[in-house]
Write a protein that holds these residues in place. Sequence first.
Motif, PDB file in Angstrom:
ATOM      1  N   GLU A 196       0.825  -1.220   0.000  1.00 37.39           N
ATOM      2  CA  GLU A 196       0.000   0.000   0.000  1.00 37.39           C
ATOM      3  C   GLU A 196       0.852   1.260   0.000  1.00 37.39           C
ATOM      4  OE1 GLU A 196      -3.472   2.150   2.663  1.00 37.39           O
ATOM      5  OE2 GLU A 196      -3.164  -0.016   2.880  1.00 37.39           O
ATOM      6  N   ALA A 197       1.999   1.228   0.697  1.00 37.28           N
ATOM      7  CA  ALA A 197       2.866   2.407   0.787  1.00 37.28           C
ATOM      8  C   ALA A 197       3.379   2.810  -0.594  1.00 37.28           C
ATOM      9  CB  ALA A 197       4.031   2.127   1.725  1.00 37.28           C
ATOM     10  N   SER A 198       3.830   1.837  -1.379  1.00 33.54           N
ATOM     11  CA  SER A 198       4.326   2.158  -2.720  1.00 33.54           C
ATOM     12  C   SER A 198       3.185   2.587  -3.635  1.00 33.54           C
ATOM     13  CB  SER A 198       5.083   0.976  -3.318  1.00 33.54           C
ATOM     14  OG  SER A 198       4.263  -0.156  -3.379  1.00 33.54           O
ATOM     15  N   GLN A 199       1.991   2.027  -3.415  1.00 35.81           N
ATOM     16  CA  GLN A 199       0.841   2.443  -4.217  1.00 35.81           C
ATOM     17  C   GLN A 199       0.505   3.905  -3.942  1.00 35.81           C
ATOM     18  OE1 GLN A 199      -2.626  -0.009  -3.688  1.00 35.81           O
ATOM     19  NE2 GLN A 199      -3.759   1.013  -5.301  1.00 35.81           N
ATOM     20  N   LYS A 200       0.486   4.297  -2.670  1.00 39.28           N
ATOM     21  CA  LYS A 200       0.188   5.689  -2.315  1.00 39.28           C
ATOM     22  C   LYS A 200       1.279   6.633  -2.807  1.00 39.28           C
ATOM     23  CE  LYS A 200      -2.888   5.263   1.608  1.00 39.28           C
ATOM     24  NZ  LYS A 200      -3.076   5.486   3.033  1.00 39.28           N
ATOM     25  N   ARG A 201       2.497   6.142  -2.864  1.00 35.83           N
ATOM     26  CA  ARG A 201       3.623   6.993  -3.258  1.00 35.83           C
ATOM     27  C   ARG A 201       3.667   7.249  -4.765  1.00 35.83           C
ATOM     28  NH1 ARG A 201       9.969   5.530  -2.445  1.00 35.83           N
ATOM     29  NH2 ARG A 201      10.784   7.455  -3.308  1.00 35.83           N
ATOM     30  N   PHE A 202       3.402   6.213  -5.574  1.00 37.42           N
ATOM     31  CA  PHE A 202       3.615   6.318  -7.024  1.00 37.42           C
ATOM     32  C   PHE A 202       2.352   6.504  -7.846  1.00 37.42           C
ATOM     33  CE2 PHE A 202       7.296   3.611  -5.649  1.00 37.42           C
ATOM     34  CZ  PHE A 202       8.251   4.603  -5.801  1.00 37.42           C
ATOM     35  N   GLU A 203       1.202   6.172  -7.313  1.00 41.55           N
ATOM     36  CA  GLU A 203      -0.044   6.256  -8.072  1.00 41.55           C
ATOM     37  C   GLU A 203      -0.533   7.710  -8.126  1.00 41.55           C
ATOM     38  OE1 GLU A 203      -2.943   4.015 -10.234  1.00 41.55           O
ATOM     39  OE2 GLU A 203      -0.908   3.611  -9.581  1.00 41.55           O
ATOM     40  N   PRO A 204      -1.048   8.172  -9.285  1.00 44.22           N
ATOM     41  CA  PRO A 204      -1.584   9.536  -9.370  1.00 44.22           C
ATOM     42  C   PRO A 204      -2.763   9.731  -8.417  1.00 44.22           C
ATOM     43  CG  PRO A 204      -1.418   8.557 -11.549  1.00 44.22           C
ATOM     44  CD  PRO A 204      -1.129   7.470 -10.566  1.00 44.22           C
ATOM     45  N   LYS A 205      -2.934  10.965  -7.937  1.00 44.92           N
ATOM     46  CA  LYS A 205      -3.951  11.272  -6.917  1.00 44.92           C
ATOM     47  C   LYS A 205      -5.364  10.904  -7.379  1.00 44.92           C
ATOM     48  CE  LYS A 205      -1.209  13.067  -3.818  1.00 44.92           C
ATOM     49  NZ  LYS A 205      -0.122  12.095  -3.982  1.00 44.92           N
ATOM     50  N   HIS A 206      -5.690  11.170  -8.658  1.00 37.08           N
ATOM     51  CA  HIS A 206      -7.057  10.910  -9.118  1.00 37.08           C
ATOM     52  C   HIS A 206      -7.389   9.420  -9.088  1.00 37.08           C
ATOM     53  CE1 HIS A 206      -4.861  10.297 -12.924  1.00 37.08           C
ATOM     54  NE2 HIS A 206      -5.891   9.551 -13.292  1.00 37.08           N
ATOM     55  N   ARG A 207      -6.394   8.572  -9.328  1.00 39.92           N
ATOM     56  CA  ARG A 207      -6.639   7.128  -9.257  1.00 39.92           C
ATOM     57  C   ARG A 207      -6.696   6.639  -7.817  1.00 39.92           C
ATOM     58  NH1 ARG A 207      -3.376   5.957 -14.315  1.00 39.92           N
ATOM     59  NH2 ARG A 207      -1.705   5.149 -13.008  1.00 39.92           N
ATOM     60  N   LEU A 208      -5.958   7.306  -6.910  1.00 42.73           N
ATOM     61  CA  LEU A 208      -6.048   6.978  -5.491  1.00 42.73           C
ATOM     62  C   LEU A 208      -7.435   7.310  -4.954  1.00 42.73           C
ATOM     63  CD1 LEU A 208      -2.594   8.144  -4.071  1.00 42.73           C
ATOM     64  CD2 LEU A 208      -3.408   5.804  -4.304  1.00 42.73           C
ATOM     65  N   VAL A 209      -7.985   8.449  -5.397  1.00 42.58           N
ATOM     66  CA  VAL A 209      -9.340   8.854  -4.990  1.00 42.58           C
ATOM     67  C   VAL A 209     -10.351   7.824  -5.492  1.00 42.58           C
ATOM     68  CG1 VAL A 209     -11.152  10.573  -5.377  1.00 42.58           C
ATOM     69  CG2 VAL A 209      -8.839  11.308  -4.824  1.00 42.58           C
ATOM     70  N   LYS A 210     -10.177   7.385  -6.744  1.00 39.92           N
ATOM     71  CA  LYS A 210     -11.087   6.417  -7.346  1.00 39.92           C
ATOM     72  C   LYS A 210     -11.064   5.079  -6.603  1.00 39.92           C
ATOM     73  CE  LYS A 210     -11.996   6.492 -11.916  1.00 39.92           C
ATOM     74  NZ  LYS A 210     -11.774   6.354 -13.352  1.00 39.92           N
ATOM     75  N   SER A 211      -9.866   4.685  -6.127  1.00 39.24           N
ATOM     76  CA  SER A 211      -9.753   3.410  -5.414  1.00 39.24           C
ATOM     77  C   SER A 211     -10.035   3.546  -3.924  1.00 39.24           C
ATOM     78  CB  SER A 211      -8.363   2.796  -5.627  1.00 39.24           C
ATOM     79  OG  SER A 211      -7.366   3.655  -5.131  1.00 39.24           O
ATOM     80  N   GLY A 212     -10.244   4.789  -3.431  1.00 42.75           N
ATOM     81  CA  GLY A 212     -10.622   5.002  -2.036  1.00 42.75           C
ATOM     82  C   GLY A 212      -9.452   5.128  -1.083  1.00 42.75           C
ATOM     83  N   LEU A 213      -8.235   5.291  -1.595  1.00 40.00           N
ATOM     84  CA  LEU A 213      -7.057   5.431  -0.731  1.00 40.00           C
ATOM     85  C   LEU A 213      -6.743   6.891  -0.393  1.00 40.00           C
ATOM     86  CD1 LEU A 213      -4.705   2.768  -2.331  1.00 40.00           C
ATOM     87  CD2 LEU A 213      -5.832   2.638  -0.118  1.00 40.00           C
ATOM     88  N   ALA A 214      -7.403   7.828  -1.068  1.00 36.37           N
ATOM     89  CA  ALA A 214      -7.207   9.252  -0.787  1.00 36.37           C
ATOM     90  C   ALA A 214      -8.558   9.951  -0.851  1.00 36.37           C
ATOM     91  CB  ALA A 214      -6.245   9.868  -1.798  1.00 36.37           C
ATOM     92  N   THR A 215      -8.630  11.141  -0.234  1.00 39.16           N
ATOM     93  CA  THR A 215      -9.882  11.892  -0.277  1.00 39.16           C
ATOM     94  C   THR A 215      -9.795  12.977  -1.349  1.00 39.16           C
ATOM     95  OG1 THR A 215      -9.048  13.359   1.451  1.00 39.16           O
ATOM     96  CG2 THR A 215     -10.403  11.514   2.152  1.00 39.16           C
ATOM     97  N   LYS A 216     -10.934  13.269  -1.942  1.00 45.30           N
ATOM     98  CA  LYS A 216     -10.995  14.274  -2.998  1.00 45.30           C
ATOM     99  C   LYS A 216     -10.856  15.668  -2.390  1.00 45.30           C
ATOM    100  CE  LYS A 216     -13.678  15.335  -7.121  1.00 45.30           C
ATOM    101  NZ  LYS A 216     -14.176  16.697  -7.104  1.00 45.30           N
ATOM    102  N   VAL A 217     -10.036  16.510  -3.014  1.00 45.31           N
ATOM    103  CA  VAL A 217      -9.834  17.872  -2.533  1.00 45.31           C
ATOM    104  C   VAL A 217     -10.960  18.738  -3.093  1.00 45.31           C
ATOM    105  CG1 VAL A 217      -8.265  19.841  -2.527  1.00 45.31           C
ATOM    106  CG2 VAL A 217      -7.339  17.523  -2.486  1.00 45.31           C
ATOM    107  N   ASP A 218     -11.729  19.359  -2.192  1.00 45.49           N
ATOM    108  CA  ASP A 218     -12.816  20.235  -2.633  1.00 45.49           C
ATOM    109  C   ASP A 218     -12.266  21.623  -2.905  1.00 45.49           C
ATOM    110  OD1 ASP A 218     -14.945  18.449  -2.566  1.00 45.49           O
ATOM    111  OD2 ASP A 218     -15.160  18.678  -0.397  1.00 45.49           O
ATOM    112  N   LYS A 219     -12.472  22.101  -4.124  1.00 44.29           N
ATOM    113  CA  LYS A 219     -12.058  23.453  -4.466  1.00 44.29           C
ATOM    114  C   LYS A 219     -13.107  24.072  -5.366  1.00 44.29           C
ATOM    115  CE  LYS A 219      -8.976  21.549  -7.994  1.00 44.29           C
ATOM    116  NZ  LYS A 219      -7.611  21.407  -8.423  1.00 44.29           N
ATOM    117  N   PRO A 220     -13.158  25.414  -5.389  1.00 45.58           N
ATOM    118  CA  PRO A 220     -14.174  26.067  -6.232  1.00 45.58           C
ATOM    119  C   PRO A 220     -13.956  25.754  -7.711  1.00 45.58           C
ATOM    120  CG  PRO A 220     -12.748  27.697  -5.155  1.00 45.58           C
ATOM    121  CD  PRO A 220     -12.365  26.365  -4.640  1.00 45.58           C
ATOM    122  N   SER A 221     -14.991  25.977  -8.501  1.00 46.55           N
ATOM    123  CA  SER A 221     -14.908  25.648  -9.923  1.00 46.55           C
ATOM    124  C   SER A 221     -13.823  26.466 -10.616  1.00 46.55           C
ATOM    125  CB  SER A 221     -16.253  25.913 -10.603  1.00 46.55           C
ATOM    126  OG  SER A 221     -16.479  27.308 -10.662  1.00 46.55           O
TER     127      SER A 221
END
Length: 137
Positions: free
Chosen positions: A82-107
Amino acid sequence: MADNAAPVTLRARKFITNRLLARRQFVLDVLHPSRPNVPRDELAEKLATMYKTDKTRVVCFGFRTQFGGGRSTGFALIYDDEASQKRFEPKHRLVKSGLATKVDKPSRKLRHERKNRAKKFRGTKKTKAAEPAKKGK
């Protein structure tokens, strides 16, 4: 009608063991003659059993169905931990797999409008100009 219990054949091409990124990576051909397509989580489950790993370590993406159906081609990664997955995987794919939270920002449009409003001022007034515009007159 499509049969969800219909057999699906997975074929790995261009298999590489990538030690630098702590993963196995390959092009995945999916043969699904009696189904319109196969969900990514189902593919991840099948790959996890094939390669004797945890389902959460498998990442499937970039699938395109061939014209006429019955065959899809995409890319799959199987991380060692999991550590290497969190380190090397792009953020949008981590969000999709549930390992990271989506950053809320204005449009995007709102961010650009605020930036352009702030350009009209200097100094400390810039922060006040960057605040959302007041409604009414």
